[in-house]
Design an enzyme around this catalytic site. Sequence first.
Site, PDB file in Angstrom:
ATOM      1  N   LYS A  85      -7.861  13.052   4.126  1.00 26.01           N
ATOM      2  CA  LYS A  85      -7.604  11.696   4.594  1.00 26.01           C
ATOM      3  C   LYS A  85      -7.055  11.794   6.012  1.00 26.01           C
ATOM      4  O   LYS A  85      -5.996  12.384   6.240  1.00 26.01           O
ATOM      5  CB  LYS A  85      -6.607  10.988   3.686  1.00 26.01           C
ATOM      6  CG  LYS A  85      -6.286   9.584   4.175  1.00 26.01           C
ATOM      7  CD  LYS A  85      -5.486   8.790   3.183  1.00 26.01           C
ATOM      8  CE  LYS A  85      -5.161   7.411   3.740  1.00 26.01           C
ATOM      9  NZ  LYS A  85      -4.329   6.632   2.828  1.00 26.01           N
ATOM     10  N   LYS A 111     -12.072  10.543   3.728  1.00 24.10           N
ATOM     11  CA  LYS A 111     -11.752   9.198   4.183  1.00 24.10           C
ATOM     12  C   LYS A 111     -11.239   9.232   5.613  1.00 24.10           C
ATOM     13  O   LYS A 111     -10.345  10.020   5.892  1.00 24.10           O
ATOM     14  CB  LYS A 111     -10.674   8.624   3.255  1.00 24.10           C
ATOM     15  CG  LYS A 111     -10.168   7.273   3.644  1.00 24.10           C
ATOM     16  CD  LYS A 111      -9.135   6.838   2.667  1.00 24.10           C
ATOM     17  CE  LYS A 111      -8.604   5.506   3.153  1.00 24.10           C
ATOM     18  NZ  LYS A 111      -7.331   5.192   2.636  1.00 24.10           N
TER      19      LYS A 111
HETATM   20  C1  PBG Z   1      -2.666   3.623   1.585  1.00 19.24           C
HETATM   21  C2  PBG Z   1      -4.121   3.479   1.795  1.00 19.24           C
HETATM   22  C3  PBG Z   1      -4.776   3.130   2.983  1.00 19.24           C
HETATM   23  C4  PBG Z   1      -6.125   2.962   2.677  1.00 19.24           C
HETATM   24  C5  PBG Z   1      -6.270   3.247   1.315  1.00 19.24           C
HETATM   25  N1  PBG Z   1      -5.017   3.584   0.782  1.00 19.24           N
HETATM   26  C6  PBG Z   1      -4.243   2.858   4.337  1.00 19.24           C
HETATM   27  C7  PBG Z   1      -3.416   3.827   5.024  1.00 19.24           C
HETATM   28  O1  PBG Z   1      -3.362   5.013   4.685  1.00 19.24           O
HETATM   29  O2  PBG Z   1      -2.729   3.404   5.950  1.00 19.24           O
HETATM   30  C8  PBG Z   1      -7.173   2.511   3.643  1.00 19.24           C
HETATM   31  C9  PBG Z   1      -8.409   1.925   3.065  1.00 19.24           C
HETATM   32  C10 PBG Z   1      -9.265   1.188   4.045  1.00 19.24           C
HETATM   33  O3  PBG Z   1      -9.006   1.133   5.259  1.00 19.24           O
HETATM   34  O4  PBG Z   1     -10.256   0.611   3.579  1.00 19.24           O
HETATM   35  N2  PBG Z   1      -2.139   4.849   1.347  1.00 19.24           N
END
Ligand code: PBG
Length: 333
Positions: free
Chosen positions: A196, A256
């Site tokens: 991520k 992601k």
């Molecule tokens: C939170 C989380 C996020 C997303 C999914 N879970 C945002 C972040 O890490 O700030 C983003 C999903 C998206 O942008 O569609 N932990």
Amino acid sequence: MDLTYRPRRLRRTPSLREMVQEHSLNPANFIYPLFVHEGADVESINAMPGANRWTIDTLVAEVERAWNLGVRCIVLFPKIADSLKSEDGAECFNENGLIPRAIRRLKKELPDMTVMTDVALDPYSCDGHDGIVSSEGVVLNDETIEYLCRQAIVQAQAGADLIGPSDMMDGRVGAIREALDEEGFEHVGIISYTAKYSSAYYGPFREALDSAPRDTSVKPIPKDKSTYQMNPANAREAITEAQLDEQEGADILMVKPGLAYLDIIYRLREESDLPIAAYNVSGEYAMVKAASERGWIDESQVVLETLLSFKRAGADLILTYHACDAAKWLREA
Ligand code: PBG
């Protein structure tokens, strides 16, 4: 011309093209992310046209619609009222909190739909971070993990099928696996946000949940998530994360964002035999919506081509806000 090889031979007719097609889309491989809130009405989200903050009642109807279109998994994200947010985000393991209630209701009415959850503190933290922020402004790893384990257990107790740690703390997959097993949830799976990245593509999501890091002036708050989410410049590091998640017991690995990280999906596919998921995130969704609203691109064609690119890169599963639309377009095609 005297050509022996003519690749166009296999592109000549629709049936030839279909016959040699290497990849295809199936709504059963989509995971549909949904936002839920306590309010009495469905709220639209400015930067995510077509996505909404659902009430628990309307959520059930939307999930049923997805099921009827062939979607088999949803993931829930809560918009938590400011009054319930705190520095340690303890609302995340309130068994009567929004998410556990939503899961119980869904599992009662649509027991066959697979329910995935998100594990992280950001929706519940007044600082807007995925972990607990110390008085010096450091996002604490091991202290946070205790909270994440309690959050995962409460979600499993409510009926979640797949737990999705999105926080990027070190060692959280192993700790959550152990905590679930100790409580008798050895059948509940972990879909880990393995690679991520610290990405600007999450902007619209943070608007949807009002969960962006924010300075409360009580202590220094890091303005972004780069001490725990990965540096977009790094690829080899994703392999390290994947190896750790596998060793710690993850059932599914996720990359992601998706579109700007297709190379990472490909690398993890080479590295691991576990199912791989790609998250087609909120910013990717917003860009497609904005351009198609202006008539600059053809929405359905661009969406299906994009989703196919995740499959081609090696993803088995795709988290996408386009899930229902894409399922409909596939049916019509
Ligand atoms: C939170 C989380 C996020 C997303 C999914 N879970 C945002 C972040 O890490 O700030 C983003 C999903 C998206 O942008 O569609 N932990």
